[in-house]
Design an enzyme around this catalytic site. Structure first.
Site, PDB file in Angstrom:
ATOM      1  N   HIS A 107      36.461  36.816  53.457  1.00 31.71           N
ATOM      2  CA  HIS A 107      35.705  37.778  54.263  1.00 31.71           C
ATOM      3  C   HIS A 107      34.248  37.375  54.416  1.00 31.71           C
ATOM      4  O   HIS A 107      33.582  37.750  55.376  1.00 31.71           O
ATOM      5  CB  HIS A 107      35.871  39.191  53.697  1.00 31.71           C
ATOM      6  CG  HIS A 107      37.205  39.768  54.049  1.00 31.71           C
ATOM      7  ND1 HIS A 107      38.243  39.825  53.166  1.00 31.71           N
ATOM      8  CD2 HIS A 107      37.689  40.233  55.231  1.00 31.71           C
ATOM      9  CE1 HIS A 107      39.307  40.323  53.775  1.00 31.71           C
ATOM     10  NE2 HIS A 107      38.997  40.580  55.024  1.00 31.71           N
TER      11      HIS A 107
ATOM     12  N   ASP B 155      46.018  37.175  56.299  1.00 31.12           N
ATOM     13  CA  ASP B 155      46.858  37.553  55.170  1.00 31.12           C
ATOM     14  C   ASP B 155      48.285  37.049  55.342  1.00 31.12           C
ATOM     15  O   ASP B 155      48.911  36.646  54.368  1.00 31.12           O
ATOM     16  CB  ASP B 155      46.850  39.079  54.989  1.00 31.12           C
ATOM     17  CG  ASP B 155      45.585  39.522  54.278  1.00 31.12           C
ATOM     18  OD1 ASP B 155      45.216  38.874  53.290  1.00 31.12           O
ATOM     19  OD2 ASP B 155      44.958  40.495  54.724  1.00 31.12           O
TER      20      ASP B 155
HETATM   21  C1  PEP Z   1      44.091  39.483  58.607  1.00 28.55           C
HETATM   22  O1  PEP Z   1      44.560  39.555  57.473  1.00 28.55           O
HETATM   23  O2  PEP Z   1      44.362  38.560  59.400  1.00 28.55           O
HETATM   24  C2  PEP Z   1      43.130  40.494  59.080  1.00 28.55           C
HETATM   25  C3  PEP Z   1      42.719  40.509  60.323  1.00 28.55           C
HETATM   26  O3  PEP Z   1      42.660  41.383  58.156  1.00 28.55           O
HETATM   27  P1  PEP Z   1      41.513  41.019  57.091  1.00 28.55           P
HETATM   28  O4  PEP Z   1      40.992  39.639  57.424  1.00 28.55           O
HETATM   29  O5  PEP Z   1      40.451  42.045  57.181  1.00 28.55           O
HETATM   30  O6  PEP Z   1      42.262  41.054  55.802  1.00 28.55           O
HETATM   31 MG    MG Z   2      44.292  41.379  56.381  1.00 28.67          MG
END
Ligand code: PEP
Ligand code: MG
Length: 597
Positions: free
Chosen positions: A201, A467
């Site tokens: 993130h 994910d």
């Molecule tokens: C993902 O997992 O691709 C997603 C968009 O959610 P985040 O990156 O916030 O986990």
């Molecule tokens: Mg995600």
């Protein structure tokens, strides 16, 4: 990290996560061992848990050091590797462990605080003795302390990055997403961390803030010193210390090419995202805060495909109230009306934590109490958020989306709660859109496999590839050591996406992708060829994706996707996809691969 380069300059190689080139003085944030661990008392009942945390951290740190030792032994030989024996001895020192356990028990404090107290005392004593050997042991102690504290608490840098006095490149072991969110763009020219990957993130935040960034540099925060002059290349993942005139000249050219590309992108600003053979794709933006609405409009997105609401909850001492959330959601909805705004319910956990919520530490946070699992158990938090979203729905085109759905039952439970809160609002006479569309993120393999039953009960899917790839390929998205295994073109991933798309279309619902691959031009033809209807990307990248869509043919994209689905090798698919993008939009890939360095 590989080091090399030309005379006078030194090149550190990591993982590029946010594009751009910047140069300036570097500021190295202090290593974790020098950080303050606040004294925190625990209750009597929690003492055994603290002792357990200590023991677990000792075991984990030992494994980590043994692994480092093995690598050093392979690379440099057993003699160099033997220096880690001293580190292992510290971890096995019964006097030290007994003393830490005694402090936890008697003073009723956390494991990290007790360990830091004892470790600091040992380090101080060792470094004050006039004996080179013992002074070396103090360094070992510091090293082990730093590793062990990292296991116990992660890293909490002290410096307030909002109060920097001059522009700089930040070098740090790690930067939490919450700290990244606070970076001052005028002062932070770029940043680089020892750990991390493209989909951590922190990296997502860097792209969203348009701060060039490199992660996965392994030892940069230990090897570099503040004040040195450096160039950060966020296209190729390089930090170049003391760049030569030749390097600066080459980068000047690269930046000029980038400006030319930006001009080309401007030309498609007000044009639709339509392929050469006439297929229309919806391009939306990912946002993290309500103030991002301006950037959404500026980049030409057709709404918000993913509003990560977590950032409303972090960097503060208390939870946001329902009214506060309502104000934020309705502000974005009203600003982008009639375009849709997909508000994702809270996705806490993984690498996003609230310090004030006292969520217990977990061994595997990404497999733990996260997202919808957390919300279904923390009803008050979920209720406030759902009510706020429902109330905001009358101010624009709001859609609701659940993260981390792993099975149908979770969707049913969440929908039941939405029904319940709708009923509450009705009774209170508070307006909301009773027809609000509810969608599901497909980011766990089981959800992709169960897409057929989920599709019957929701209005859209959004594939969270960050994910989905992490869980399908078993690759921790924060771990730089395995970041090279993160492979969006892996045929297994393509098949999961295809399965999701087919299930969605069979039941007449649309499917988007909001993970980071949606903003990777090399993936664009593959995703479109697999039948994805919408791509949601960070605003700065959106014009590039639109530029590419307008230059490709869906017929080619389908052929490429078919090749990917049949292939046995992600590398082979990547090669084909890259060759296609180079053929139709070469300027998009020009900044990458500075192989001469
Ligand atoms: C993902 O997992 O691709 C997603 C968009 O959610 P985040 O990156 O916030 O986990
Ligand atoms: Mg995600």
């Amino acid at each position: 990290m590989v080091e090399g380069g030309r005379t006078g300059e030194r090149v550190l190689r990591g993982i590029p996560v946010s594009p751009g080139v910047s140069r300036g003085k570097i500021l190295v944030l202090s290593p974790p061992s020098e950080q303050v661990i606040v004294k925190q008392h625990v209750c009597e009942d929690d003492v055994p848990h603290q002792i357990h945390r200590l023991e677990q951290a000792l075991v984990d740190t030992r494994h980590e050091i043994l692994e480092v030792q093995r690598q050093v032994s392979e690379g440099l030989g057993a003699e160099d590797a033997s220096i880690f024996d001293a580190h292992l001895l510290v971890l096995e020192d019964p006097t030290l462990i007994e003393e830490v356990s005694r402090i936890i028990t008697e003073e009723k404090v956390t494991a990290e605080y007790a360990f830091k107290q004892v470790a600091d005392k040992y380090t101080k004593t060792l470094s004050s003795i006039d004996d080179e050997y013992l002074r070396e042991r103090a360094a070992d102690m510091r090293d082990v302390t730093s590793r062990l504290l990292h296991k116990l608490v992660g890293h909490t840098e002290e410096m307030d990055l909002r109060k920097l006095s001059e522009p700089c490149l930040i070098i740090s072991y790690d930067l939490s997403p919450s700290r990244t969110a606070l970076l001052d763009r005028k002062m932070v020219l770029g940043f680089a961390t020892d750990v991390g990957s493209k989909t951590s993130h922190t990296a997502i935040m860097a792209r969203s803030l348009r701060i060039p960034a490199v992660v996965g540099l392994q030892h940069a925060s230990r090897d570099l010193t503040s004040g040195a002059y450096a160039l950060l290349d966020g296209y190729n993942g390089l930090i170049i210390i003391n760049p030569t005139d030749q390097t600066l000249f080459e980068y000047g050219q690269l930046v000029r090419r980038h400006v030319t590309l930006e001009e080309k992108l401007q030309e498609v600003q007000d044009k639709p995202a339509v392929s050469l053979d006439g297929t229309r794709i919806v391009l939306s933006a990912n946002v993290e805060q309500s103030s991002d609405a301006e950037a959404v409009i500026a980049c030409g997105a057709e709404g918000v495909g993913l509003f990560r609401t977590e950032y409303l909850f972090i960097n503060r001492e208390t939870l946001p109230t329902e009214d506060e959330q309502f104000a934020s959601y309705s502000q974005v909805a009203a600003a982008l009306k009639p375009n849709p705004v997909i508000i994702r319910t809270l996705d806490l956990g993984g690498d996003k934590f609230l310090s004030h919520l006292q969520v217990p530490q977990e061994m595997n946070p990404f497999l733990g109490w996260r997202a919808i699992r957390f919300c279904l158990q923390q009803r008050e938090i979920f209720r406030n958020q759902l009510r706020a979203i429902l109330r905001a729905s009358v101010h624009g085109n709001v859609k609701l989306m659940y993260p981390m759905i792993s099975c149908l039952d979770e969707l049913i439970q969440a929908n039941k709660l939405v029904e319940e809160y709708m009923q509450e609002l009705r009774t209170e006479g508070v307006p909301f859109d009773g027809g609000i569309e509810i969608g599901v993120m497909i980011e766990i393999p089981s959800a992709a496999l169960a897409a057929d039953s989920l599709a019957k009960r929701c209005k859209f899917f959004s594939i969270g590839t960050n994910d989905l790839i992490q869980y399908s390929l078993a690759i921790d998205r924060l771990n730089e050591k395995i970041a090279h295994l993160y492979e969006p073109t892996n045929p297994a991933i393509l098949r999961l996406i295809k399965m999701t798309v087919d299930a969605a279309h069979k039941h007449g619902i649309w499917v988007g992708v909001c993970g980071e691959v949606a903003g990777d031009p090399i993936m664009t033809p593959l995703l479109l060829g697999l039948g994805v209807d919408e791509l949601s990307v960070t605003p700065p990248i959106l014009p590039q994706i639109k530029f590419l869509i307008r230059r490709l043919k869906m017929a080619d994209a389908r052929e490429l996707a078919e090749f990917g689905l049949q292939s046995e090798s992600g590398a082979e698919v990547l090669g084909r996809a890259e060759a296609y993008v180079r053929q139709v939009a070469p300027s998009l890939l020009e900044e990458q691969n500075r192989s001469q360095l």
